[in-house]
Design a protein around this motif. Structure first.
Motif, PDB file in Angstrom:
ATOM      1  N   GLY A   1       2.057  33.781  -3.500  1.00 35.72           N
ATOM      2  CA  GLY A   1       2.462  33.012  -2.334  1.00 35.72           C
ATOM      3  C   GLY A   1       3.952  32.999  -2.098  1.00 35.72           C
ATOM      4  O   GLY A   1       4.734  33.541  -2.885  1.00 35.72           O
ATOM      5  N   PRO A   2       4.368  32.349  -1.007  1.00 38.71           N
ATOM      6  CA  PRO A   2       5.784  32.363  -0.625  1.00 38.71           C
ATOM      7  C   PRO A   2       6.633  31.418  -1.479  1.00 38.71           C
ATOM      8  O   PRO A   2       6.114  30.457  -2.043  1.00 38.71           O
TER       9      PRO A   2
ATOM     10  N   GLY B   1       6.583  22.925  -6.176  1.00 37.54           N
ATOM     11  CA  GLY B   1       6.426  22.924  -4.724  1.00 37.54           C
ATOM     12  C   GLY B   1       4.985  22.624  -4.357  1.00 37.54           C
ATOM     13  O   GLY B   1       4.055  23.014  -5.063  1.00 37.54           O
ATOM     14  N   THR B   2       4.806  21.918  -3.231  1.00 34.80           N
ATOM     15  CA  THR B   2       3.450  21.634  -2.755  1.00 34.80           C
ATOM     16  C   THR B   2       2.639  22.922  -2.646  1.00 34.80           C
ATOM     17  O   THR B   2       1.430  22.943  -2.884  1.00 34.80           O
ATOM     18  N   GLN B   3       3.329  24.004  -2.271  1.00 35.99           N
ATOM     19  CA  GLN B   3       2.652  25.299  -2.113  1.00 35.99           C
ATOM     20  C   GLN B   3       1.844  25.682  -3.355  1.00 35.99           C
ATOM     21  O   GLN B   3       0.745  26.231  -3.246  1.00 35.99           O
ATOM     22  N   ALA B   4       2.377  25.391  -4.537  1.00 33.70           N
ATOM     23  CA  ALA B   4       1.667  25.731  -5.777  1.00 33.70           C
ATOM     24  C   ALA B   4       0.324  25.009  -5.835  1.00 33.70           C
ATOM     25  O   ALA B   4      -0.693  25.576  -6.255  1.00 33.70           O
ATOM     26  N   ALA B   5       0.300  23.750  -5.406  1.00 39.40           N
ATOM     27  CA  ALA B   5      -0.954  22.989  -5.400  1.00 39.40           C
ATOM     28  C   ALA B   5      -1.886  23.485  -4.300  1.00 39.40           C
ATOM     29  O   ALA B   5      -3.106  23.571  -4.498  1.00 39.40           O
ATOM     30  N   ILE B   6      -1.318  23.805  -3.146  1.00 40.75           N
ATOM     31  CA  ILE B   6      -2.136  24.305  -2.030  1.00 40.75           C
ATOM     32  C   ILE B   6      -2.865  25.580  -2.448  1.00 40.75           C
ATOM     33  O   ILE B   6      -4.016  25.811  -2.075  1.00 40.75           O
ATOM     34  N   GLN B   7      -2.206  26.412  -3.252  1.00 43.80           N
ATOM     35  CA  GLN B   7      -2.833  27.643  -3.730  1.00 43.80           C
ATOM     36  C   GLN B   7      -3.855  27.389  -4.838  1.00 43.80           C
ATOM     37  O   GLN B   7      -4.847  28.090  -4.945  1.00 43.80           O
ATOM     38  N   ALA B   8      -3.585  26.394  -5.664  1.00 44.35           N
ATOM     39  CA  ALA B   8      -4.439  26.182  -6.843  1.00 44.35           C
ATOM     40  C   ALA B   8      -5.746  25.463  -6.497  1.00 44.35           C
ATOM     41  O   ALA B   8      -6.797  25.766  -7.071  1.00 44.35           O
TER      42      ALA B   8
ATOM     43  N   GLY C   1      14.837  24.333  -1.796  1.00 49.07           N
ATOM     44  CA  GLY C   1      15.182  25.376  -2.764  1.00 49.07           C
ATOM     45  C   GLY C   1      14.863  25.008  -4.206  1.00 49.07           C
ATOM     46  O   GLY C   1      14.884  25.855  -5.092  1.00 49.07           O
ATOM     47  N   LEU C   2      14.577  23.704  -4.454  1.00 53.43           N
ATOM     48  CA  LEU C   2      14.231  23.250  -5.811  1.00 53.43           C
ATOM     49  C   LEU C   2      12.882  23.775  -6.257  1.00 53.43           C
ATOM     50  O   LEU C   2      12.671  23.999  -7.437  1.00 53.43           O
ATOM     51  N   ARG C   3      11.956  23.905  -5.319  1.00 53.59           N
ATOM     52  CA  ARG C   3      10.533  24.154  -5.609  1.00 53.59           C
ATOM     53  C   ARG C   3       9.983  23.012  -6.469  1.00 53.59           C
ATOM     54  O   ARG C   3       9.730  23.196  -7.660  1.00 53.59           O
ATOM     55  N   LEU C   4       9.822  21.867  -5.835  1.00 53.02           N
ATOM     56  CA  LEU C   4       9.312  20.695  -6.543  1.00 53.02           C
ATOM     57  C   LEU C   4       8.452  19.837  -5.616  1.00 53.02           C
ATOM     58  O   LEU C   4       8.870  19.504  -4.507  1.00 53.02           O
ATOM     59  N   GLY C   5       7.271  19.518  -6.080  1.00 55.59           N
ATOM     60  CA  GLY C   5       6.383  18.621  -5.365  1.00 55.59           C
ATOM     61  C   GLY C   5       5.532  17.864  -6.369  1.00 55.59           C
ATOM     62  O   GLY C   5       5.711  18.017  -7.588  1.00 55.59           O
ATOM     63  N   PHE C   6       4.630  17.037  -5.862  1.00 53.76           N
ATOM     64  CA  PHE C   6       3.801  16.213  -6.741  1.00 53.76           C
ATOM     65  C   PHE C   6       2.375  16.142  -6.215  1.00 53.76           C
ATOM     66  O   PHE C   6       2.145  16.197  -5.006  1.00 53.76           O
ATOM     67  N   VAL C   7       1.448  15.974  -7.161  1.00 58.00           N
ATOM     68  CA  VAL C   7       0.054  15.793  -6.798  1.00 58.00           C
ATOM     69  C   VAL C   7      -0.433  14.492  -7.418  1.00 58.00           C
ATOM     70  O   VAL C   7      -0.236  14.252  -8.621  1.00 58.00           O
ATOM     71  N   GLY C   8      -1.053  13.661  -6.596  1.00 56.22           N
ATOM     72  CA  GLY C   8      -1.722  12.465  -7.082  1.00 56.22           C
ATOM     73  C   GLY C   8      -3.227  12.666  -6.964  1.00 56.22           C
ATOM     74  O   GLY C   8      -3.700  13.132  -5.927  1.00 56.22           O
TER      75      GLY C   8
END
Lengths: 336, 336
Positions: free
Chosen positions: B226-227, A72-79, A205-212
């Motif tokens: 986080g959420p 999820g994008t959220q994981a990157a936003i936190q990291a 609900g997948l919890r999937l995003g990407f970072v470039g």
């Protein structure tokens, strides 16, 4: 923790209406999601190894040279704020565009950085005249729908890169306007692009995003996030969705049309809204009253209480949903 | 990033044998997983709200007063060193039991703490004579199977709590020996207990684990993570698995019996191993050669190269797997 849309349990508890009896318009998630294929038999069972198929499918779809899959994008936003702290050894000066998705400013502040929120039309001046090392924005913006042209973003990237800084562009709602994306250039030093399969594909609900980003930064981020952060089924379903050009093309047409329909419906009720095909937003003067009035009709919308306040509405999933929204808006328009 | 078991893609690439032709014994994951029910229609679609049903099912199963669901124990292993740094404002003295699951020492070191690795039989002395603020161990241990009695753990907790410190007990393999668990007391100040549904339930692909600790620490950890960190389907499947007493009881009997079978099979080949019902481990003198010999037979085992080196074997999934392992061990025993 910040409050977000999609919190139907809170709605049900607060208003005493069962979960199943709500029209949930509180997010910008596509209400007609990609039909997730059943995961393979061992997907729940095995430790999920890194999926090169997933990352390749994402690079093809987002037209990016290299992407890291994240939970999820959220994981990157936190990291990212933590990585910045680790890299510099001290807090950075950070400008976060305002108003945007609230987790950005929250996470940079929580990590100890000096955060200043600046309206979109003041970003260029603030960046050039100040000494900020990091600039964060959503493009298109959530919730206003404001966009910044790629040429401007690349100019800002160059300014920040010269300071050893970062431009973080959250393109979570970028799927309906590929022309605004800078994902194709995300390996440039200083540029970090975030993408999500939650919104356009309706797979939150997948919890999937990407970072470039530049390769070295992606490696540092991968190490920070650790092994197995994405579930096996999420890898498989994500790969299928990112490869399905037919579904993507049909969905794009549907969303463009439905987004327009929502914009027009609101205008008929005297509401001048902006946004993207997936949501509309306006700075409602009586935001709390509007939110409560909709809730009484079983329509759950997103209330923004900061600043002037505002309302965001996502798309209804079907004709029954459109009728219900229309009825609730009629009731609101005809209030005493 | 550290190397781990379960990396069949690496095995396939390195030995040129297709993924499907391997007997994967490189993890301690139950090879007969809980039969995951199909998630509800909107589980992939909606943002996953916090599931009180899941946390209640976990509290009942682990007999714990309060648990926080996390996206795999790994998420907590990564977060705790950061929280400690945030709390103290400076690195801590940390003792990590040795040898244990390598991510613990790795994550504490990466966050900048002063980490000392101490063998299990030296922990008591090191704790009492030193000034460490944090002690981390696995109970039972992965890979040796060593255990520490709950009374000892509670004594250590009291010593550390008096210093404002933490005892971190990773009970990822604790499901086959509930009597050794301190989960029931995990709300005591200074005690942090980690549990996982990856191993006993064989659901490593879910990315789901739990943390028991004092309420204030759980809140800080929840905010850090986080959420929406756990996918919707993982919540549903995890809840079903944690509630299914019939499957749990039958699985416990099977694993106790299969673990014994593995121990006896190794003994017949002159290997004195220790471990838990889910894996056996021994400090093999010719570890690299053993690993390579097994790989040539299509049996993927876990090679430990640090210190004296060693081998860990998980359980075969079926009789064909047992035969294949037996054949490979025969070949190894009869080598020139």
């Amino acid at each position: 923790m910040l409050e977000h849309g999609g919190n139907l349990n809170d709605a049900a508890r607060h208003y005493g209406r069962p979960r199943t009896d709500w029209l949930d318009l509180s997010t910008g998630i596509n209400p007609r999601p990609y039909p997730a294929p059943a995961p393979s038999a061992d997907a729940w069972h095995r430790l999920p190894e890194t999926s090169h198929a997933l990352e390749q499918a994402a690079c093809d779809y987002y037209r990016a040279p290299r992407l890291l899959a994240v939970a999820g994008t959220q994981a990157a936003i936190q990291a990212l704020p933590q990585l910045r702290l680790q890299q510099d050894g001290r807090p950075a000066e950070v400008i976060v565009a305002a108003p945007i998705y609230a987790e950005h400013a929250h996470c940079w502040r929580r990590a100890g950085h000096a955060v200043r929120e600046v309206p979109y039309d003041g970003l260029d001046t603030a960046l050039r005249e100040g000494r900020c090392q990091v600039l964060v924005l959503c493009n298109p913006n959530n919730p206003t729908g404001a966009t910044v042209a790629p040429e401007t973003l690349l100019r800002w990237t160059a300014i920040l890169a010269a300071r050893g800084g970062w431009l973080v562009v959250d393109e979570a709602f970028g799927d309906t306007s590929h022309g605004d994306s800078v994902a194709a250039l995300s390996d440039q030093p200083g540029l970090i692009v975030l993408r999500s399969v939650g919104k356009f594909f309706g797979l939150a609900g997948l919890r999937l995003g990407f970072v470039g980003a530049a390769p070295a930064l992606l490696e540092t981020l991968a190490d920070w996030l650790g092994p197995w952060s994405i579930s096996g089924p999420a890898q498989q379903i994500g790969t299928a969705a990112l490869r399905d050009r037919h579904w993507q093309a049909a969905t794009l047409q549907t969303l463009l049309s439905e987004g327009q329909r929502l914009h027009v419906l609101l205008a008929r009720h005297g509401i001048q809204a902006s946004g993207t095909p997936l949501f509309q937003w306006w700075p409602e003067r009586e935001a709390a009253a509007f939110h409560a009035a909709m809730a009484c009709e079983g329509v759950w919308v997103r209330l923004f209480t900061r600043g002037a306040g505002g309302i965001r509405l996502g798309l209804p999933p079907d004709e029954a949903g459109w009728s219900r929204l229309q009825h609730a808006l009629n009731t609101w328009s005809q209030r005493g």
